[in-house]
Motif scaffolding. Structure first.
Motif, PDB file in Angstrom:
ATOM      1  N   ALA A   1      -0.349  -0.090   4.932  1.00  0.00           N
ATOM      2  CA  ALA A   1       0.503   0.977   4.406  1.00  0.00           C
ATOM      3  C   ALA A   1      -0.285   2.257   4.142  1.00  0.00           C
ATOM      4  O   ALA A   1      -1.509   2.255   3.981  1.00  0.00           O
ATOM      5  N   LYS A   2       0.452   3.376   4.112  1.00  0.00           N
ATOM      6  CA  LYS A   2      -0.078   4.681   3.713  1.00  0.00           C
ATOM      7  C   LYS A   2      -1.262   5.109   4.570  1.00  0.00           C
ATOM      8  O   LYS A   2      -2.336   5.446   4.086  1.00  0.00           O
ATOM      9  N   ASN A   3      -1.016   5.058   5.888  1.00  0.00           N
ATOM     10  CA  ASN A   3      -1.944   5.612   6.858  1.00  0.00           C
ATOM     11  C   ASN A   3      -1.174   6.592   7.738  1.00  0.00           C
ATOM     12  O   ASN A   3      -0.135   7.119   7.315  1.00  0.00           O
ATOM     13  N   ARG A   4      -1.681   6.838   8.936  1.00  0.00           N
ATOM     14  CA  ARG A   4      -0.997   7.731   9.883  1.00  0.00           C
ATOM     15  C   ARG A   4      -0.746   6.999  11.190  1.00  0.00           C
ATOM     16  O   ARG A   4      -0.796   7.581  12.269  1.00  0.00           O
ATOM     17  N   LEU A   5      -0.456   5.726  11.089  1.00  0.00           N
ATOM     18  CA  LEU A   5      -0.247   4.899  12.267  1.00  0.00           C
ATOM     19  C   LEU A   5       1.071   5.260  12.946  1.00  0.00           C
ATOM     20  O   LEU A   5       2.059   5.592  12.288  1.00  0.00           O
ATOM     21  N   SER A   6       1.091   5.184  14.270  1.00  0.00           N
ATOM     22  CA  SER A   6       2.272   5.588  15.039  1.00  0.00           C
ATOM     23  C   SER A   6       2.578   4.534  16.098  1.00  0.00           C
ATOM     24  O   SER A   6       1.947   3.487  16.162  1.00  0.00           O
ATOM     25  N   GLY A   7       3.574   4.845  16.930  1.00  0.00           N
ATOM     26  CA  GLY A   7       3.972   3.915  17.974  1.00  0.00           C
ATOM     27  C   GLY A   7       5.067   2.985  17.500  1.00  0.00           C
ATOM     28  O   GLY A   7       5.592   3.101  16.392  1.00  0.00           O
ATOM     29  N   THR A   8       5.418   2.049  18.364  1.00  0.00           N
ATOM     30  CA  THR A   8       6.500   1.114  18.068  1.00  0.00           C
ATOM     31  C   THR A   8       5.933  -0.247  17.683  1.00  0.00           C
ATOM     32  O   THR A   8       4.742  -0.513  17.808  1.00  0.00           O
TER      33      THR A   8
ATOM     34  N   ASP B   1      -6.547  -5.799   4.637  1.00  0.00           N
ATOM     35  CA  ASP B   1      -6.000  -4.653   3.912  1.00  0.00           C
ATOM     36  C   ASP B   1      -6.770  -3.401   4.316  1.00  0.00           C
ATOM     37  O   ASP B   1      -7.940  -3.232   3.980  1.00  0.00           O
ATOM     38  N   LEU B   2      -6.104  -2.541   5.070  1.00  0.00           N
ATOM     39  CA  LEU B   2      -6.656  -1.246   5.475  1.00  0.00           C
ATOM     40  C   LEU B   2      -5.790  -0.107   4.950  1.00  0.00           C
ATOM     41  O   LEU B   2      -5.867   1.018   5.440  1.00  0.00           O
ATOM     42  N   SER B   3      -4.975  -0.376   3.958  1.00  0.00           N
ATOM     43  CA  SER B   3      -4.025   0.607   3.462  1.00  0.00           C
ATOM     44  C   SER B   3      -4.716   1.748   2.730  1.00  0.00           C
ATOM     45  O   SER B   3      -5.883   1.659   2.345  1.00  0.00           O
TER      46      SER B   3
END
Length: 672
Positions: free
Chosen positions: A409-416, A384-386
């Motif tokens: 959840a609720k991070n700024r992760l991007s990409g596919t 859990d790194l949310s």
């Protein structure tokens, strides 16, 4: 050739008749000394007729479905040679008959998990002064918190009184010195019979040989941390004070305790920082739980010197700063620092801890990418790194075959998601909500056979609705809302069963085998415990356990579902996308998510109920029990509902298209 004498009978875990004693012709077995009938159904007549076996020294009848009161002046009362008696896990009730006070040879007595009543100070237990092991746990006893009724039990080593009613002593009650020196004392989860707050049992001030103390979930009324307990008992191995009303700073004795391996002081109101000398006082700690307090400042660097530490839980405090590099412990199996004010990047040493099973860094201010080093944690089951500020792409870790729950959840992760993110057969929860993920939902998701919770809410995902999701036969919660998914909703979605899943509620329950009870009982020369194991919670404490938590929105309101309640939740949210076409009629067959169950009318304690201002339709449930008290305002704002207490009959023609009931189930439920 001589005839042997039968001294031991073990018929445990059978389905024999309740008249077993008569069929065994026990009058010819008068020399039997040990009788084991655990998990064999019996009735109360067994306790009436057992008295014929006057040579018995050991009787173990746990989990035998025995009920009613122990017969007075019969059966058990005549077993004057009995040394070990186990009646755990039955339904025995009422008071303990006074004649049991005649069993003056008893060394082991386990009557836990029954329905016995009465004040322990007035029971025959006070006469059994030869007892070494006594378990009263999980009954309905009133237990005076002083325990002075056991003042003469000079042989007592183990005293377990969990889950009973504690009775406060009068204000002027004198401190007393016991004749016993306990090794194990447990008072877990006791309720207070009288109003007011309790003091710690004062006999503890005179104990010097304790190895295990559990006073958790007892309201002792704002006590200070009992550092004297550690100072007096230098061989103490486990001290469990979870939710015990401890307040103020963590003041410690200056004397080290080299034996302490488990310290649990979570769920209290301990303030200020962790003392700087903490590690030198407890150099051999293996399990440290300090969550849900008001601890402040940084994590002490010295914690990195606790080389035996296997579990560390500092969650739900006010700790801040960066996670120190010195904390790079090799043996950690659980690390939880969630819900604090930590910042900086995820520490580099973390990815070398290959023993980690649970890793929770959620609800902090960590930033930067998730390193590829995550793939090194091959034993990880819960991640859990949310609710941080993490960015970049999610690493591809197909080798994490043990992973069950992933929360990013609720991070700024991007990409596919096209890469093999966590392709393994164990994944139950995958929560990637509220990030900046793009592209399509990849096919590899459909290869996860036990995936039950799949949350992708509020990303930038596009493409047509992924038909391959229909293959997820274990799925029970699906949230694809607030994306850019287009196309039709496939009719195969109605083939999902969406059944509740117990796997959603928690991770693990691995016993780490701190078998302190085993060693102590063996040293006492007792037999029953070695054969059947102890019924108390101590043997599987501590253990790896992480309660699952999932957020899901209904009617625009966010709700958090946690633990066991999560097992019951089934839900689909496809809102705020670019879907077109008709809603497949088969979705109406997904009864796990559409109805409020008619069994709710059987609830007799419900005081408030409102489903106002929704889009519910169909007939209201029967007006019985508490549902007969709910008036029209409980259902207002739902124009398609009908039936009492509304003024709209379900038999009337309805231009709005109220659905007609086609089954008895539909007649007693209403549809969202």
């Amino acid at each position: 050739m001589g005839v042997g004498i039968l001294e031991v009978i073990d018929l445990s875990e059978n389905l024999l008749k309740s008249s077993i004693l008569a069929e065994l012709k026990l009058h010819v077995l008068s020399n039997v000394e040990n009788l084991f009938l655990d998990s064999t159904p019996l009735d109360i007549s067994f306790l009436q007729s057992i008295g014929i076996l006057t040579s018995l020294k050991i009787l173990s009848s746990s989990d035998c479905d025995l009920n009613d009161a122990i017969p007075a002046h019969q059966g058990l009362c005549y077993l004057n040679n009995l040394e070990e008696l186990n009646l755990h896990g039955n339904a025995l009730s009422g008071a303990i008959p006074s004649c049991l006070g005649n069993l003056t040879s008893l060394r082991y007595l386990d009557i836990s998990d029954n329905r016995f009543t009465g004040n322990t100070a007035s029971t025959p237990l006070t006469n059994l002064t030869t007892l070494q092991f006594l378990s009263l746990s999980k009954n309905r006893f009133q237990v005076p918190v002083s325990f002075n009724s056991f003042a003469n039990h000079s042989h007592l080593k183990v005293l377990l009184a969990d889950e009973n009613d504690l009775v406060a002593e009068p204000i002027g009650f004198q401190i007393w010195r016991p004749k016993f020196q306990l090794k194990i004392f447990s008072l877990f989860n006791c309720t207070i019979e009288e109003h007011g707050k309790l003091r710690l049992p004062n006999f503890l001030y005179f104990q010097h040989d304790l190895r295990h103390v559990d006073l958790s979930y007892c309201n002792f009324g704002e006590i200070s941390f009992p550092h004297w307990l550690l100072q007096n008992n230098t061989r103490l191995e486990k001290l469990i004070l979870k939710d015990s009303s401890i307040v103020g700073p963590l003041i410690l004795s200056p004397h080290p305790n080299s034996k302490l391996s488990v310290l649990d002081i979570s769920n209290n109101k301990i303030q200020h920082e962790i003392p700087r000398n903490f590690c030198s006082l407890f150099p051999h700690l293996q399990y440290l739980f300090m969550s849900q307090n008001a601890l402040t400042a940084n994590i002490p660097l010295c914690l990195g010197g606790l080389r035996r530490l296997r579990m560390l839980d500092l969650s739900h405090n006010n700790l801040f700063g960066e996670i120190p590099e010195e904390l790079g412990l090799k043996n950690l199996e659980e690390l939880d620092v969630s819900d604090n004010h930590f910042y900086g990047k995820l520490p580099r040493w973390l990815w070398n801890n290959t023993a980690l099973v649970i890793l929770d860094f959620s609800k902090n201010h960590f930033e930067g990418p998730i390193p590829m080093g995550l793939c090194n944690l091959v034993n990880l089951e819960f991640l859990d790194l949310s609710l941080n500020h993490l960015s970049g792409t999610i690493p591809c870790c197909p080798n994490l075959q043990m992973m069950q729950h992933v929360h990013l959840a609720k991070n700024r992760l991007s990409g596919t998601l096209s890469g093999a993110l966590f392709i393994n057969s164990s994944l139950v929860t995958l929560d990637l909500s509220e990030n900046n993920l793009t592209g399509r939902i990849p096919d590899w998701i459909s290869t996860l056979p036990v995936l039950s919770v799949f949350l992708l809410k509020a990303n930038q995902l596009d493409g047509e609705f992924p038909v391959h999701l229909c293959r997820l036969q274990s799925l029970s919660i699906l949230d694809l809302s607030q994306n850019k998914i287009s196309g039709h909703i496939p009719s195969c979605l109605s083939n999902l069963t969406l059944k509740p899943r117990s796997e959603k509620s928690y991770t693990g329950s691995t016993d780490f085998g701190l078998l302190l009870f085993d060693k102590i009982i063996v040293d006492m020369g007792l037999t029953i415990y070695n054969l059947i194991g102890d019924s108390e919670t101590e043997k599987n404490y501590p253990f790896i356990f992480q309660e699952e938590e999932v957020e899901f929105s209904t009617k625009g309101a966010r709700y958090t579902y946690k633990g066991n309640i999560l097992e019951l939740l089934s839900a689909i949210d496809l809102s705020c996308n670019q879907l077109t076409g008709i809603i497949p009629p088969g979705l109406g067959n997904l009864i796990e998510i559409q109805r409020i169950c008619p069994q709710m009318t059987e609830v007799t304690t419900l005081e408030v109920f409102s489903v106002a201002h929704n889009n519910l339709s169909g007939p209201l449930p029967d007006r019985k029990n508490q549902f007969g008290t709910f008036e029209e305002r409980s259902y207002k704002g739902n124009p398609l509902l009908c039936g009492p207490p509304l003024n709209k009959s379900c038999n009337e023609g309805d231009s709005l298209g109220t659905p007609s009931a086609s089954s008895s189930e539909e007649e007693h439920s209403f549809i969202d």
